[in-house]
Design a protein around this motif. Structure first.
Motif, mmCIF file in Angstrom:
data_model
loop_
_atom_site.group_PDB
_atom_site.id
_atom_site.type_symbol
_atom_site.label_atom_id
_atom_site.label_comp_id
_atom_site.label_asym_id
_atom_site.label_seq_id
_atom_site.Cartn_x
_atom_site.Cartn_y
_atom_site.Cartn_z
ATOM 1 N N THR A 110 0.829 -1.201 0.000
ATOM 2 C CA THR A 110 0.000 0.000 0.000
ATOM 3 C C THR A 110 0.866 1.253 0.000
ATOM 4 O O THR A 110 0.586 2.216 -0.724
ATOM 5 C CB THR A 110 -0.948 -0.009 1.212
ATOM 6 O OG1 THR A 110 -1.831 -1.125 1.087
ATOM 7 C CG2 THR A 110 -1.768 1.258 1.292
ATOM 8 N N GLN B 234 -8.442 0.555 -1.211
ATOM 9 C CA GLN B 234 -8.745 -0.733 -0.605
ATOM 10 C C GLN B 234 -10.136 -0.701 0.030
ATOM 11 O O GLN B 234 -10.873 -1.672 0.008
ATOM 12 C CB GLN B 234 -7.677 -1.054 0.445
ATOM 13 C CG GLN B 234 -7.653 -2.489 0.877
ATOM 14 C CD GLN B 234 -6.365 -2.837 1.638
ATOM 15 O OE1 GLN B 234 -5.495 -2.007 1.825
ATOM 16 N NE2 GLN B 234 -6.256 -4.069 2.063
ATOM 17 N N ASP C 22 -5.693 -1.182 -5.092
ATOM 18 C CA ASP C 22 -5.193 -1.723 -3.827
ATOM 19 C C ASP C 22 -6.131 -2.817 -3.338
ATOM 20 O O ASP C 22 -7.244 -2.536 -2.904
ATOM 21 C CB ASP C 22 -5.088 -0.604 -2.790
ATOM 22 C CG ASP C 22 -4.257 -1.021 -1.584
ATOM 23 O OD1 ASP C 22 -3.852 -2.207 -1.520
ATOM 24 O OD2 ASP C 22 -4.025 -0.177 -0.708
#
Ligand SMILES: Nc1ncnc2c1ncn2[C@@H]1O[C@H](COP(=O)(O)OP(=O)(O)O)[C@@H](O)[C@H]1O
Ligand SMILES: [Mg+2]
Lengths: 281, 355
Positions: free
Chosen positions: B46, B85, B161
């Motif tokens: 990340t 994400q 992500d």
């Protein structure tokens, strides 16, 4: 079983509220429909006269002036409170609590004393006038005290912490992801604020504004001390009816109108908070 | 500038206090590539994506996109989009509002905006949900909205992500194929972060396997699977049996088991300590003894439908080997715990790892 346990746990709190809030409000409500006794007190004769008198232009003007002052104080508290709340919410988690405690620090001393302190600051010989004269900014002292400016200053000062707390709780719930997503999609800082942060913190803004407005419009200490006698607000009018004019039924009618307005606003606030909770995952 | 390089990452590092999240990492990605960053949780995936997108500033090193240095360029000015994400959908906007947001920021309005939002909805098959708010969507639908929102700006580079991390298995497999289709249709370069090796193998043209902020191995899916560079890579991608041994003049000596051949023995000097790595599906099992096959006892089996996993404890050393048999294999029907089996493997299917 679960329900009854909940009832048992709620009972003391609800009992307390009933005894000290609901019943007195009921008494006020009932008394607002009676006539005033010749030497004060109450004649138990039904009348709507008190409510008719409440919308008399004389009192309506005071009512509107109170609304105007409370709204101004609310708007200023919002403008001052938002950046402060935003700043705190953006700090690292462990730094937020000390800052919030600083915001609440004034509550540790008495509201009356803090209001007196403003007299010391604002009067013709006060710190602010003296400072400005010593610096050569002005020649003659400004009249900062005993006017709407002083009342609004006092109200904003007193209630801005409530605004900050309400806004903080709303802003800190937002987290950085949505702001970053907005930036990622091409928005600058200002547009991200207008399109994302501001709309999503509207419930916090509404909550804070309702707090400050409700507290301001009912306040009578600040206008009494900082506003001078002729600048009465609704709170002073009610206070006067009970303690000076001894017209309890009329005071009760005015008080009930004020209570009704507050209740309406506070239910609106509760509704907003509930709705926010439903939408947020 | 090299026309075959879209993204150029030169020696970037990023630390958070004492933690080094990304450590002197260098990487080049070609235009149109479907690239996967694979690695265990906490290895810096990340952080690397956020540096490419511009949300974190590297402590050291440089990122160049299509030849221009990205240092000091704000995220909203980079021709890169990131699919978060958490998806980070705007809860107060409809699906169409979310998807159109990026174009609005470019000043696209009116029918032009409507048309392109319509196309994006079409691309991710969400046409019917344009007016819904995100809190009334399923996980899979949210994922598609986030994807469409990031794609609509036609970025040079799309960063994703863990795009499928929140979906259940069935949907995830379906979306892997779908992501691949969308990438091919749009021609946009994708960098997908995942901790799921199967996902990386399925989707990516190339994979960078990360460990502790560094690239452990970089290559095509087949290379990573067939020729892992070390034990970490071998262990992370697929299942693997490890047998320690030593390189000798005529093969690899595995203590207690004998001398064996391996595909890359000639790369290693004699006398060096190695680990022999063999994939479970490359092991062969027999019901009867045969020359050079190692006897063992079945310790357990796991039935996977199409495959059967057999745990075999070697008589000679007590080492455990894992074998994977396809359902069609003669043996799969009647293997029982405690049963005696023999195993071997082709020398070409064994690989030596130096660490
Ligand atoms: N903002 C941050 N502050 C402190 N540590 C961080 C921060 N972001 C990431 N880290 C740390 O850096 C390491 C890499 O994190 P991350 O890039 O999120 O890994 P991954 O995405 O591969 O799971 C982790 O040890 C994580 O705890
Ligand atoms: Mg991550």
């Amino acid at each position: 079983m679960v329900l009854s346990r909940r009832a048992v746990m709620l009972a003391p709190g609800l009992g307390w509220l009933a005894l000290l809030l609901v019943i007195p409000c009921g008494i006020i409500f009932v008394h607002s429909f009676f006539e005033r006794g010749i030497y004060g007190g109450i004649d138990y004769v039904f009348t709507l006269e008190n409510y008719r008198r409440a919308i008399d232009p004389l009192y309506l003007r005071i009512f509107l002036a109170s609304v105007r002052i409370a709204l101004t104080a609310t708007a200023i508290a919002l403008l001052l409170g938002y950046p402060a709340a935003y700043f705190i919410a953006l700090q690292a988690k462990r730094r937020q609590m000390p800052l919030l405690i600083l915001i609440m620090l004034p509550f540790w001393s008495n509201y009356l004393i803090r209001t007196y302190a403003w007299i010391v600051l604002l009067n013709r010989e006060g710190l602010i006038n003296r400072g400005l004269i010593d610096l050569g900014v002005i020649d003659t002292p400004l009249s900062l005290l005993y006017n709407d400016f002083a009342v609004i200053t006092g109200l904003v000062y007193g209630y801005v912490p409530f605004m900050i707390l309400a806004l903080y709780s709303s802003i800190s719930k937002l987290g950085p992801d949505l702001r970053e997503a907005s930036t990622d999609l091409g928005a600058g800082a200002w547009r991200t604020f207008l399109r994302i942060t501001l709309p999503l913190t509207l419930p916090g803004i509404a909550a804070g504004c309702i707090f400050v407005f409700v507290l301001s419009i009912g306040n009578f200490v600040t206008p009494d001390l900082l506003g001078g006698k002729q600048r009465a607000m609704l709170g002073n009018l009610i206070y006067g009816q009970f303690l000076t004019a001894r017209d309890w039924p009329f005071g009760a009618a005015l008080a009930f109108i004020l209570i009704a307005i507050m209740m309406l606003l506070l239910s609106a606030q509760a509704w907003l908070v509930n709705r926010e909770r439903e939408i947020a995952p | 500038m090299d026309a075959n390089v879209l993204l150029e990452i030169n020696g970037i590092s990023k630390s958070f206090g004492a933690i080094t999240a990304v450590d002197d990492l260098t990487l080049r990605i070609a235009p149109g590539e479907f690239f996967a960053l694979l690695g265990p949780s906490g290895c810096g995936k990340t952080t690397l994506l956020r540096m490419i997108a511009g949300f974190e500033t590297p402590d050291r090193g440089q990122i160049r996109l299509a030849g221009s240095d990205m240092t000091g360029i704000k995220p909203n000015r980079r021709p890169i989009n990131l699919m978060f994400q958490s998806y980070a959908l705007f809860p107060h906007m409809t699906v169409a509002g979310n998807i159109g947001y990026g174009l609005e920021m470019e000043g696209v309005r009116g029918p032009g905006l409507k048309r392109r939002v319509g196309e994006a909805l079409e691309l991710v098959q969400l046409g019917a949900l344009a007016d819904r708010k995100p809190h009334r969507l399923s996980g899979g639908q949210r994922q598609r909205v986030a994807l469409a929102r990031a794609l609509i700006k036609r970025p040079k580079l799309l960063l994703l992500d863990e795009p499928l991390g929140a979906l259940d298995r069935k949907l995830r497999e379906q979306m892997q194929i779908e992501l691949k289709r969308i990438q091919r249709d749009t021609g946009i370069t994708f960098i997908v972060v995942t901790h799921d090796q199967e996902e990386a193998l399925t989707m990516a043209d190339r994979i960078a396997l990360l460990g502790q902020g560094r690239i452990v191995q970089l290559g095509r899916p087949r290379e990573l699977y067939e020729a892992p560079v070390n034990r970490f890579a071998a262990d992370f991608i697929g299942m693997m049996n490890f047998l320690p041994g030593k390189v000798t003049a005529d093969g690899v000596a595995l203590p207690g088991l004998g001398v064996f051949q391996a595909s890359n023995r000639s790369d290693l000097p004699q006398g060096v300590e190695v680990v022999m790595a063999i994939r479970p599906e490359r092991l062969r099992l027999y019901a009867e003894a045969r020359a050079a096959a190692l006897p063992g006892a079945v310790e357990g089996t796991a039935y996977l439908g199409q495959d059967l996993i057999v745990h075999l404890r070697l008589d000679a050393t007590g080492q455990m080997l894992i074998a994977r048999l396809t359902a069609g294999h003669d043996l799969t029907r009647d293997i029982t715990t405690g049963q005696r089996l023999w195993c071997d493997w082709p020398g070409a299917q064994a690989r030596l790892l130096a660490d």
